[in-house]
Design a protein around this motif. Structure first.
Motif, mmCIF file in Angstrom:
data_model
loop_
_atom_site.group_PDB
_atom_site.id
_atom_site.type_symbol
_atom_site.label_atom_id
_atom_site.label_comp_id
_atom_site.label_asym_id
_atom_site.label_seq_id
_atom_site.Cartn_x
_atom_site.Cartn_y
_atom_site.Cartn_z
ATOM 1 N N SER A 275 0.609 -0.837 0.278
ATOM 2 C CA SER A 275 -0.162 -0.294 -0.511
ATOM 3 C C SER A 275 1.014 1.324 0.602
ATOM 4 O O SER A 275 2.129 1.069 1.090
ATOM 5 C CB SER A 275 -1.107 -0.125 1.256
ATOM 6 N N SER A 277 1.192 5.864 -1.017
ATOM 7 C CA SER A 277 0.371 6.521 -1.592
ATOM 8 C C SER A 277 0.903 6.710 -3.017
ATOM 9 O O SER A 277 1.968 7.137 -3.576
ATOM 10 C CB SER A 277 0.531 9.056 -0.820
ATOM 11 N N ARG A 303 -4.588 6.877 -2.902
ATOM 12 C CA ARG A 303 -3.571 5.631 -2.425
ATOM 13 C C ARG A 303 -4.185 4.614 -2.862
ATOM 14 O O ARG A 303 -4.968 3.852 -3.844
ATOM 15 C CB ARG A 303 -4.609 5.341 -1.131
ATOM 16 N N GLN A 305 -2.725 0.426 -4.365
ATOM 17 C CA GLN A 305 -2.596 -1.368 -3.487
ATOM 18 C C GLN A 305 -2.067 -1.829 -4.718
ATOM 19 O O GLN A 305 -2.688 -2.496 -5.440
ATOM 20 C CB GLN A 305 -3.556 -1.653 -2.262
ATOM 21 N N CYS A 340 -5.940 1.914 -7.739
ATOM 22 C CA CYS A 340 -5.599 3.865 -6.604
ATOM 23 C C CYS A 340 -6.311 4.092 -7.324
ATOM 24 O O CYS A 340 -7.124 4.195 -7.858
ATOM 25 C CB CYS A 340 -5.170 4.637 -8.077
#
Length: 360
Positions: A275, A277, A303, A305, A340
């Motif tokens: 994870s 930003s 964010r 992942q 995202c």
């Protein structure tokens, strides 16, 4: 469903398998997915167009590109979409010309999955049946995330454990499904159904060679094992390599890395979730990334992942046929998914379909 452009989530035993086994439940024989009931007409249209094509007749008017693409995909895989049940409307993706009870994918109607204003007002999503289905909080379902499922990455609820417990509790199961394994209903060729009601701790299955996933473990931080830290660093390097090559305007930071393994020896390659930003910068004349927008309306960072698989050896030519990407230096890791998401007004981006979207 991806080809058709219809969002879905894994539910019921499929979601439980993704959590508890990182794969299908070993004794399960179908896959359960859920789409918003607003897409019912699109699925009916696909069934009608598919049958018209098979009969050589003219299909429904207005069949769009997404439907044609979905039909082409089903044909290439030797499958078809059927209407399976009417009382609790269910569609089924199954191989053509096979027995009725062959393994299949069941697509259920859910209510509130779209995240509309009405959903937000009611504050819940209803799974499978509008009248009798399990009701779960919207915050436990949205935004969707991807979870490992065998060699695939399936869309799942935001809080999969909570959704799973509420689903099974609504069906009268009092034991914790995440740690206790129950036999399932088994369909047999004569049209009858057998149900095994025994419940045992899932840990007992490990001695029989049935895979049970361990917990997701942080790769960095106090008490972390050296092997987990090395695993996290390699996965992070692989993800960074792919993003640098494919998304040159995106800068990742603020990382957290978690890894999970399955207990059985077969298929025990670790799965890793990274994870981070993501700041959408622009390139300066010198070629460096500049994340400043120069105005007060700058968007908040996304964010992201990523799901990564570890493989002992990555065949880059063979991987061109798979839905993954291998980093140039992250040997042994393949990126299977990168999603995202931003705030409520920011779209979600999935790398398989929209590498360019983050750069817009």
């Amino acid at each position: 469903l991806d080809a058709l452009g219809v969002p879905y989530i894994a539910i019921a035993g499929t979601l439980l398998g993704a959590i508890r086994h990182l794969d299908r439940i070993p004794w399960d024989d179908d896959i359960d997915l859920c789409v918003d009931a607003a897409h019912e007409a699109r699925l009916f249209g696909l069934v009608a167009a598919q049958q018209a094509l098979r009969l050589g007749a003219q299909g429904p008017r207005g069949v769009g590109y997404a439907t044609r693409r979905a039909i082409r995909y089903l044909m290439a895989k030797g499958h078809e979409l059927r209407v399976e049940a009417a009382r609790s409307l269910t569609f089924r993706v199954a191989p053509r010309e096979v027995a009725v009870h062959a393994p299949a994918v069941d697509i259920w109607m859910c209510y509130g999955l779209q995240g509309t204003a009405t959903t937000q007002r009611l504050g819940e999503v209803t799974l499978m049946s509008k009248a009798y289905g399990a009701r779960v909080p919207v915050a436990a379902v949205l935004p969707r995330q991807k979870l490992p499922f065998g060699d695939f990455a399936l869309w799942a609820p935001a809080k999969p454990q909570e959704v799973t417990r509420l689903y099974f509790l609504s069906g009268g199961y009092t034991e914790d499904p995440l740690t206790n394994c129950r036999g399932r209903k088994v369909h047999i060729s004569v049209g009858k159904t057998l149900e095994y009601l025994d419940v045992v701790p899932c840990s007992h299955l490990e001695g029989w060679g049935l895979p049970v996933a361990g917990p997701w473990i942080p790769a960095f931080g106090p008490g972390t094992k050296n092997e987990d830290e090395a695993l996290g660093k390699a996965a992070l390097q692989a993800l960074s390599d792919v993003v640098r090559a494919r998304l040159p305007g995106v800068m990742l930071g603020d990382f957290t890395v978690r890894a999970a393994r399955r207990s059985a020896s077969e298929g025990s390659e670790p799965r890793v979730i990274v994870s981070a930003s993501a700041a959408r910068g622009r390139r300066s004349r010198s070629g460096s990334a500049d994340s400043s927008s120069g105005d007060s309306g700058e968007e908040a960072p996304l964010r992201c992942q990523g799901l990564l698989w570890r493989r002992e050896a990555v065949d880059r030519e063979e991987d061109l046929l798979e839905p993954g990407l291998a980093g140039s230096r992250g040997e042994g890791f393949v990126l299977r998914s990168l999603v995202c998401q931003g705030g409520p007004k920011t779209a979600s981006y999935v790398w398989e379909d929209s590498w360019h979207a983050l750069l817009a």
